[in-house]
Design an enzyme around this catalytic site. Structure first.
Site, PDB file in Angstrom:
ATOM      1  N   HIS A  56      73.016  15.746  61.154  1.00 28.41           N
ATOM      2  CA  HIS A  56      73.193  15.570  59.704  1.00 28.41           C
ATOM      3  C   HIS A  56      74.533  16.137  59.228  1.00 28.41           C
ATOM      4  O   HIS A  56      74.707  16.379  58.035  1.00 28.41           O
ATOM      5  CB  HIS A  56      72.062  16.266  58.943  1.00 28.41           C
ATOM      6  CG  HIS A  56      70.698  15.867  59.374  1.00 28.41           C
ATOM      7  ND1 HIS A  56      70.260  14.568  59.301  1.00 28.41           N
ATOM      8  CD2 HIS A  56      69.679  16.592  59.909  1.00 28.41           C
ATOM      9  CE1 HIS A  56      69.013  14.513  59.763  1.00 28.41           C
ATOM     10  NE2 HIS A  56      68.642  15.721  60.140  1.00 28.41           N
ATOM     11  N   LYS A 104      64.702  22.729  54.408  1.00 26.46           N
ATOM     12  CA  LYS A 104      64.294  21.368  54.073  1.00 26.46           C
ATOM     13  C   LYS A 104      62.838  21.164  54.513  1.00 26.46           C
ATOM     14  O   LYS A 104      62.430  21.628  55.589  1.00 26.46           O
ATOM     15  CB  LYS A 104      65.200  20.337  54.775  1.00 26.46           C
ATOM     16  CG  LYS A 104      66.672  20.480  54.393  1.00 26.46           C
ATOM     17  CD  LYS A 104      67.517  19.270  54.770  1.00 26.46           C
ATOM     18  CE  LYS A 104      67.495  18.901  56.243  1.00 26.46           C
ATOM     19  NZ  LYS A 104      67.903  19.998  57.165  1.00 26.46           N
ATOM     20  N   ASP A 109      60.574  22.689  60.717  1.00 28.19           N
ATOM     21  CA  ASP A 109      61.474  23.642  60.063  1.00 28.19           C
ATOM     22  C   ASP A 109      60.688  24.700  59.301  1.00 28.19           C
ATOM     23  O   ASP A 109      60.975  25.896  59.395  1.00 28.19           O
ATOM     24  CB  ASP A 109      62.410  22.912  59.084  1.00 28.19           C
ATOM     25  CG  ASP A 109      63.441  22.053  59.801  1.00 28.19           C
ATOM     26  OD1 ASP A 109      63.659  22.260  61.013  1.00 28.19           O
ATOM     27  OD2 ASP A 109      64.034  21.163  59.157  1.00 28.19           O
ATOM     28  N   HIS A 218      66.035  11.036  59.186  1.00 27.89           N
ATOM     29  CA  HIS A 218      65.857  10.884  60.631  1.00 27.89           C
ATOM     30  C   HIS A 218      65.489   9.453  60.957  1.00 27.89           C
ATOM     31  O   HIS A 218      64.942   9.162  62.012  1.00 27.89           O
ATOM     32  CB  HIS A 218      64.752  11.812  61.145  1.00 27.89           C
ATOM     33  CG  HIS A 218      64.887  13.206  60.665  1.00 27.89           C
ATOM     34  ND1 HIS A 218      64.314  13.640  59.488  1.00 27.89           N
ATOM     35  CD2 HIS A 218      65.569  14.255  61.171  1.00 27.89           C
ATOM     36  CE1 HIS A 218      64.631  14.925  59.317  1.00 27.89           C
ATOM     37  NE2 HIS A 218      65.392  15.310  60.310  1.00 27.89           N
TER      38      HIS A 218
END
Lengths: 331, 331
Positions: A56, A104, A109, A218
């Site tokens: 990213h 995020k 995560d 993604h």
């Protein structure tokens, strides 16, 4: 697959090595575990830490530096970093005033930052976490409970980073990040799929006249696969989706028109033209804007639009000096 | 063709309108004729003016602003601007001290800037022109007598712009630009062809395992169509071509690793890693670097490498404050 890389297994490591070399005046890249810190920490300041899967760029490593992030933990491509590098980044970012995590909203995560926060707490480091979920496209998705965190993250990292730099405390920063998260909304449109280095194949297939409306960063499915349309129509649909979630009539806003990785600047400005025109039409005031590729999805083609409502205080934080690899002004 | 645009005939106009809107604090975009000026000219300063076909953004319009260009005339896609907008830009950039043209070496650009210079002279505006021809790939090409002007142009625009800002006179600036042109060298590699909006077709066709070594920024043929290779090998070959032309053993250099439009940051950093490693190997010192998409070719995929030798004075001009849409530091 045609990409500028050596071994796909070395892709993230090679890119980080080049990044470290190119920006040695701003960041330091640590290995085993892999994380990025700003060159000089500010003593007594709350540390602001983010991270997530790679692919990213410039998010997040390109936003490490004065006035934005103190450290970032990049994972492998589209893969969450484990708690280990997050914890190591936390230790370095902790300058006695605690650490704020900006995460995020992806299950991996969230879990790994949570574990790192628990481990940090055992070492006496106070950590607060704010989860960013700005993508209005879908309510849940492959990697997410709830909404996904996408390009609006940049706006939050900039403003919270500036507040940390001026000396705000941990709780105040967590409150600010929470308030910003409640206000920022985004949606993305893919006109071409990315190719993940390890598989060598495109993440999804689009017919020559098809696009994915509401794409994830993604390559996750969005709201609908629809027909290709003129830029103004795509901009309108994207803007409407964002405004349906939070109306902005009469609001003062920051607008981000973000490129997905393979979309050149001129196309992004075509989209921005229409977004600005439509916002004027509803009496919204664009106080600041960013047009460029800040949160990419490898070599995906397309754009996203993010809106954040601001007041004088948030604007002064936005305008505050920043010096990172990817965002720099005032110094 | 999948691009974010409306009517291909409106592509440049729409993009410029969005650009004007997004950067109203830095530039003003004039119509009929179309050219871009910085918001506030510096009285008594030599004007620095460039321009050329569109499709290479941010070059040149993204480099208009304090410390770089005073004005730029963008033509249609891959099409030289006519003398008319160049002359209009010249009139605005002229603040009593004359105007320097920085022109990439393409036959149309050279002719049209020459005509504009003659017309400006008739109005009493002193103009000096420096033609940039940094591309080592080929000696002549479809649009060129002599070598082509490519990404090294950015390095020259930054340094000459800084010298103009500090108050250098017209002849001194022309000498500086000539000296820089003699030192900067570039070469490009395409791994994917761009699509020109008007035709809707790719400029050239590459087999899945083919690349174009020595590509021009309009998709012109380079030195050879060769097989795809790992990034390090492509970087090595590109660097060798540039060093074959001017060796840099022991030199202090600025390095630009430039993306062609559709290549994401991580891939450019992979290339930069190798370039830096090899330059260290020959005892060259990278004093500064730029890694990003600064001179694009619509949505072409690939990279170029540019090297410029520098001394303390050139470095201080490089480091001088700049505030443009695409390059900004120190202010």
């Amino acid at each position: 697959m045609k990409k500028l890389l050596n071994d796909p297994r070395r892709f993230v490591a090679d890119a980080l090595a080049g990044f470290a070399e190119a920006h040695a005046d701003i960041v330091r890249v640590q290995s085993s575990p892999v994380f990025v810190t700003r060159l000089r920490m500010s003593a007594g300041k709350v540390g602001v830490v983010s991270g997530g899967g790679s692919g990213h760029e410039p998010l997040h490593v390109g936003f490490v530096g004065h006035g934005m992030l103190d450290a970032a933990a990049p994972g492998e491509i589209f893969t969450s970093p484990t708690p280990d590098p997050i914890l190591a980044a936390t230790r370095e970012a902790h300058q006695g005033a605690g650490v704020l995590y900006l995460v995020k909203n992806y299950t991996g995560d969230v879990l790994n930052f949570e574990t790192a926060a628990e481990l940090a707490a055992m070492e006496g480091i106070a950590v607060r976490t704010v989860v960013i979920d700005d993508d209005v496209a879908v309510q849940n998705s492959e990697f997410t409970a709830g909404r996904r965190g996408v390009a609006g993250t940049v706006l939050i990292e900039k403003i919270v980073g500036a507040a940390a730099e001026r000396g705000d405390g941990l709780d105040a920063l967590a409150d600010l990040a929470t308030r910003l998260t409640a206000s920022v909304r985004s949606i993305g449109v893919a006109i071409g799929a990315p190719t993940v280095p390890h598989s060598g194949k495109q993440s999804f297939e689009l017919a020559p006249d098809e696009i994915e409306f509401g794409i994830g960063i993604h390559g996750e499915r969005g709201r609908a696969r629809v027909g290709m349309a003129p830029a103004d129509e795509l901009a309108d649909r994207a803007l409407e989706a964002v405004l349906d979630d939070i109306p902005r009539e009469g609001e003062r806003t920051i607008v981000l028109v973000n490129g997905m990785g393979a979309t050149p600047p001129a196309e992004l400005y075509v989209v921005y033209r229409r977004i600005a025109e439509r916002l004027r039409g509803i009496g919204a005031h664009i106080e600041r804007s960013l047009v460029g590729s800040y949160v990419t999805s490898l070599d995906m083609a397309g754009f996203s639009v993010s809106l954040l409502s601001v007041d004088d205080e948030l604007l002064s934080l936005w305008d505050a000096p920043v010096r990172t690899a990817a965002l720099r002004w005032g110094m």
